[in-house]
Scaffold this motif. Sequence first.
Motif, PDB file in Angstrom:
ATOM      1  N   HIS A  57       0.852  -1.199   0.000  1.00 55.96           N
ATOM      2  CA  HIS A  57       0.000   0.000   0.000  1.00 55.96           C
ATOM      3  C   HIS A  57       0.882   1.243   0.000  1.00 55.96           C
ATOM      4  O   HIS A  57       1.881   1.297   0.706  1.00 55.96           O
ATOM      5  CB  HIS A  57      -0.893  -0.030   1.246  1.00 55.96           C
ATOM      6  N   ASP A  77       1.504   6.930   5.213  1.00 53.30           N
ATOM      7  CA  ASP A  77       1.732   6.391   6.563  1.00 53.30           C
ATOM      8  C   ASP A  77       2.490   5.058   6.493  1.00 53.30           C
ATOM      9  O   ASP A  77       3.075   4.639   7.493  1.00 53.30           O
ATOM     10  CB  ASP A  77       0.423   6.247   7.361  1.00 53.30           C
ATOM     11  N   HIS A  78       2.497   4.428   5.320  1.00 52.84           N
ATOM     12  CA  HIS A  78       3.239   3.165   5.148  1.00 52.84           C
ATOM     13  C   HIS A  78       4.391   3.275   4.165  1.00 52.84           C
ATOM     14  O   HIS A  78       5.363   2.555   4.277  1.00 52.84           O
ATOM     15  CB  HIS A  78       2.291   2.052   4.689  1.00 52.84           C
ATOM     16  N   ASP A 113      -4.034  -2.225   4.762  1.00 54.53           N
ATOM     17  CA  ASP A 113      -5.011  -1.601   5.669  1.00 54.53           C
ATOM     18  C   ASP A 113      -6.133  -2.579   6.058  1.00 54.53           C
ATOM     19  O   ASP A 113      -6.836  -2.352   7.050  1.00 54.53           O
ATOM     20  CB  ASP A 113      -5.657  -0.390   4.992  1.00 54.53           C
ATOM     21  N   GLU A 164      -0.132   4.593   0.636  1.00 54.95           N
ATOM     22  CA  GLU A 164      -0.461   5.782   1.431  1.00 54.95           C
ATOM     23  C   GLU A 164       0.760   6.097   2.300  1.00 54.95           C
ATOM     24  O   GLU A 164       1.416   5.188   2.834  1.00 54.95           O
ATOM     25  CB  GLU A 164      -1.718   5.546   2.285  1.00 54.95           C
ATOM     26  N   TYR A 206     -12.128   2.938  12.675  1.00 52.72           N
ATOM     27  CA  TYR A 206     -11.144   2.965  11.586  1.00 52.72           C
ATOM     28  C   TYR A 206     -11.818   2.595  10.269  1.00 52.72           C
ATOM     29  O   TYR A 206     -11.670   3.281   9.256  1.00 52.72           O
ATOM     30  CB  TYR A 206     -10.004   1.980  11.895  1.00 52.72           C
ATOM     31  N   HIS A 248      -2.091  -1.626  10.540  1.00 53.43           N
ATOM     32  CA  HIS A 248      -2.454  -0.881  11.756  1.00 53.43           C
ATOM     33  C   HIS A 248      -3.049  -1.835  12.794  1.00 53.43           C
ATOM     34  O   HIS A 248      -3.944  -2.621  12.466  1.00 53.43           O
ATOM     35  CB  HIS A 248      -3.535   0.171  11.458  1.00 53.43           C
ATOM     36  N   HIS A 255      -7.138   0.087   0.335  1.00 47.65           N
ATOM     37  CA  HIS A 255      -7.965   1.257   0.343  1.00 47.65           C
ATOM     38  C   HIS A 255      -7.709   2.202  -0.847  1.00 47.65           C
ATOM     39  O   HIS A 255      -8.486   3.107  -1.107  1.00 47.65           O
ATOM     40  CB  HIS A 255      -7.667   1.890   1.724  1.00 47.65           C
TER      41      HIS A 255
HETATM   42 FE1  FEO Z   1      -4.502   3.654   3.589  1.00 45.31          FE
HETATM   43 FE2  FEO Z   1      -2.878   3.195   6.637  1.00 45.31          FE
HETATM   44  O1  FEO Z   1      -3.106   3.791   4.831  1.00 45.31           O
END
Ligand code: FEO
Length: 396
Positions: free
Chosen positions: A84, A88-89, A169, A86, A198, A229, A150
């Motif tokens: 993924h 944050d990763h 995710d 995004e 979430y 997460h 996502h």
């Molecule tokens: Fe869709 Fe935790 O990034």
Amino acid sequence: MDTNMQQKTTIKGKVHYVGVNDRNKQLFEGMWPLPYGVSYNSYLIDDELVALVDTVDVCYFEIFLRKIKNIIGDRPINYLIINHMEPDHSGSIRLIKQHYPDIVIVGNKQTFGMIEGFYGVTGEQYLVKDGDYLALGHHKLKFYLTPMVHWPETMMTYDETDGVLFSGDGFGCFGTLDGGFIDSRMNIDKYWDEMVRYYSNIVGKYGSPVQKALEKLAGLHISAICSTHGPVWMENIERVVGIYDKLSRYDADEGVVIVYGSMYGNTEQMAETIASELSACGIKNIVMHNVSKSNPSYILMDIFKYKGLIIGSPTYSNQIFPEVEAILSKILVRDMKGRYLGYFGSFCWAGAAVKRMAEFAEKSKFELIGDPVEMKQSMKDITYTQCENLAKAMAD
Ligand code: FEO
């Protein structure tokens, strides 16, 4: 590695947890509160060839690198698997590449353009299609493309050797990992609501892609779910998959969420009357959210939990109350289905809120229940009766 160190990183065999905790960020994606923080999970497979699965937010790179080196020392990482993109990763991709210049990045055809676009990173690629394999020695990995769980590039990596699913995710939740990281070694009470919050906040729009992913994964023997997460799920796999299945079908429990705005308490009295009548009709799960106080994150969580939704708003500047409008928009974006909807509103000299909610009811895929109630200025006998009738219709 000594036994104590192993206990602190090992999930199964050669699969290690190397994620980090963020207890500083106030709002995830700039919107969603994090009262329990959030973890950015990454995993290391320490086989003949070493693979790293996803990275972490760039702010935590030094801690992340130290965790990796505690396991593999000065050995190189051969593959960086990107499930993924995004940030944050993916945030540490550039620094990982600088540290391990020969690393081969593994992704699908949607991944590499994003890596170059976000981080300017190019180099040797291992391009995978749905069902492709990568052998690391003892471990054999299979890739499942799961677009829109996502983002469009999202995929999951399944370790056929140990039955470990690296799910991006998918199956994730808010909340840091305070000490332990495997569900069986932690008190996991706080994560269940944080999972619904979430899902409803982050993944909520993508029910249909989540259902497709669940169908694709249905036949796999899974011994551990390693999401990006929250805890590593080993003891509660069935429950976690069940929650994601239920939420992505927009299925919900019996109960009613009343979401309302009120400036001086008159519209709030309509909400109170409705709630009281719902209770008199035997509804136990009644959740009330004043939009001026409740964060939308929690309102969405409850709308995902319960079947009934009643929305109320005063008229403000010849429009619907702005904070109610914000919630209507968030509900529509999530393409929610399978809810019973009622609504009420008020005005002083010219009504606009009820008209706007009628448009919302038309656009939504909800079943309209009872007659909308519109009140001028304050509660009258007729308003009490109309509110009670709306509640009775919803309870029925
Ligand atoms: Fe869709 Fe935790 O990034």
